[in-house]
Design a protein around this motif. Structure first.
Motif, short mmCIF file in Angstrom:
data_model
loop_
_atom_site.label_atom_id
_atom_site.label_comp_id
_atom_site.label_asym_id
_atom_site.label_seq_id
_atom_site.Cartn_x
_atom_site.Cartn_y
_atom_site.Cartn_z
N VAL A 2 1.84 -11.42 -17.28
CA VAL A 2 0.85 -11.73 -16.75
C VAL A 2 -0.57 -11.70 -15.63
O VAL A 2 -1.31 -13.08 -15.96
CB VAL A 2 -0.43 -10.67 -18.23
CG1 VAL A 2 -1.62 -9.18 -17.51
CG2 VAL A 2 0.73 -9.87 -19.31
N MET A 3 -0.48 -10.86 -14.64
CA MET A 3 -1.12 -11.53 -13.31
C MET A 3 -1.81 -10.80 -12.98
O MET A 3 -2.79 -9.41 -13.63
CB MET A 3 -0.33 -10.90 -11.74
CG MET A 3 0.92 -12.32 -12.18
SD MET A 3 1.48 -12.76 -10.40
CE MET A 3 2.80 -11.55 -10.19
N SER A 4 -3.57 -11.40 -12.78
CA SER A 4 -4.95 -10.50 -12.56
C SER A 4 -3.98 -9.40 -11.52
O SER A 4 -3.70 -10.05 -10.62
CB SER A 4 -5.71 -11.51 -11.95
OG SER A 4 -6.91 -10.86 -11.59
N ILE A 64 4.10 -12.95 -4.53
CA ILE A 64 4.42 -13.31 -3.33
C ILE A 64 4.86 -11.96 -3.03
O ILE A 64 4.76 -11.20 -2.70
CB ILE A 64 6.26 -13.53 -3.95
CG1 ILE A 64 5.87 -14.72 -5.47
CG2 ILE A 64 6.89 -14.07 -2.77
CD1 ILE A 64 7.56 -15.61 -5.08
N VAL A 65 4.36 -11.76 -0.97
CA VAL A 65 4.45 -11.55 -0.18
C VAL A 65 4.23 -9.90 -0.44
O VAL A 65 5.12 -9.65 -0.50
CB VAL A 65 5.13 -11.76 0.79
CG1 VAL A 65 5.29 -11.60 1.92
CG2 VAL A 65 5.54 -13.17 1.13
N ASN A 66 3.16 -9.67 -0.44
CA ASN A 66 2.67 -7.84 -1.07
C ASN A 66 2.52 -7.42 0.42
O ASN A 66 1.80 -7.94 1.38
CB ASN A 66 1.91 -7.92 -1.89
CG ASN A 66 0.55 -8.67 -1.46
OD1 ASN A 66 0.17 -8.48 -0.93
ND2 ASN A 66 0.24 -9.60 -2.98
N LYS A 93 1.06 -2.08 14.63
CA LYS A 93 0.81 -1.05 14.03
C LYS A 93 2.36 -1.54 12.77
O LYS A 93 2.76 -0.73 12.15
CB LYS A 93 2.14 -0.44 15.14
CG LYS A 93 1.80 1.04 14.50
CD LYS A 93 0.48 1.50 14.41
CE LYS A 93 0.60 2.79 15.19
NZ LYS A 93 -1.29 3.52 15.16
N ARG A 94 3.91 -2.05 12.82
CA ARG A 94 4.81 -2.41 11.69
C ARG A 94 4.28 -3.55 11.20
O ARG A 94 5.41 -4.14 10.23
CB ARG A 94 5.32 -2.45 12.83
CG ARG A 94 5.76 -0.63 12.87
CD ARG A 94 6.84 -0.74 14.01
NE ARG A 94 7.47 0.56 14.60
CZ ARG A 94 8.59 1.53 14.03
NH1 ARG A 94 9.48 0.41 13.23
NH2 ARG A 94 9.00 1.91 14.24
N SER A 95 3.12 -3.97 11.78
CA SER A 95 2.66 -5.66 10.77
C SER A 95 2.20 -5.80 9.43
O SER A 95 1.03 -4.90 9.44
CB SER A 95 1.63 -6.57 11.64
OG SER A 95 2.94 -6.58 12.94
N CYS A 96 2.87 -6.29 8.40
CA CYS A 96 1.54 -6.45 7.19
C CYS A 96 1.89 -7.83 7.16
O CYS A 96 2.39 -9.42 7.28
CB CYS A 96 2.96 -5.98 6.15
SG CYS A 96 3.93 -6.91 5.81
N CYS A 97 0.98 -8.28 6.07
CA CYS A 97 0.90 -10.24 5.08
C CYS A 97 0.97 -10.97 6.45
O CYS A 97 1.19 -12.12 6.69
CB CYS A 97 2.26 -10.37 4.81
SG CYS A 97 2.52 -9.58 3.29
#
Length: 100
Positions: A2-4, A64-66, A93-97
């Motif tokens: 279980v994660m917070s 992990i990398v959400n 525009k197409r970037s995340c993390c």
């Protein structure tokens, strides 16, 4: 396991020159968006350093990398010597993390 579900708000700075990205720095994180945004808007500890003209406050959940759902962008204003909220720049525009 279980994660917070408690998010953190990561502050990341980028050098942006026209349509080219330069250096990047991860400044740190806070447990509230308001606190992280205050740090950026007030340029605490000189986040700008004469080069990091884009700041990002990114909400992250444990894992992990959400993919962040809440991302705010700020751009340095040379006239007022502070960061100002901006819409997401086209180059991201197409970037995340961004913290990676």
């Amino acid at each position: 396991m279980v994660m917070s579900e408690t998010p953190i708000y990561m502050i990341t700075g980028y050098e942006l020159h026209g349509n080219k990205l330069g250096d990047k720095v991860n400044w740190g994180f806070y447990y509230s968006f308001e606190e992280a945004e205050k740090i950026v808007l007030n340029n605490w500890t000189d986040l700008y350093e004469g080069c990091y003209n884009i700041m990002i406050v990114e909400e992250l959940l444990p894992g992990i990398v959400n993919n962040s759902k809440k991302i705010s962008f700020y751009q340095w204003n040379n006239n007022s010597k502070c960061y100002e909220f901006i819409n997401r720049p086209e180059i991201f525009k197409r970037s995340c993390c961004f913290f990676c």
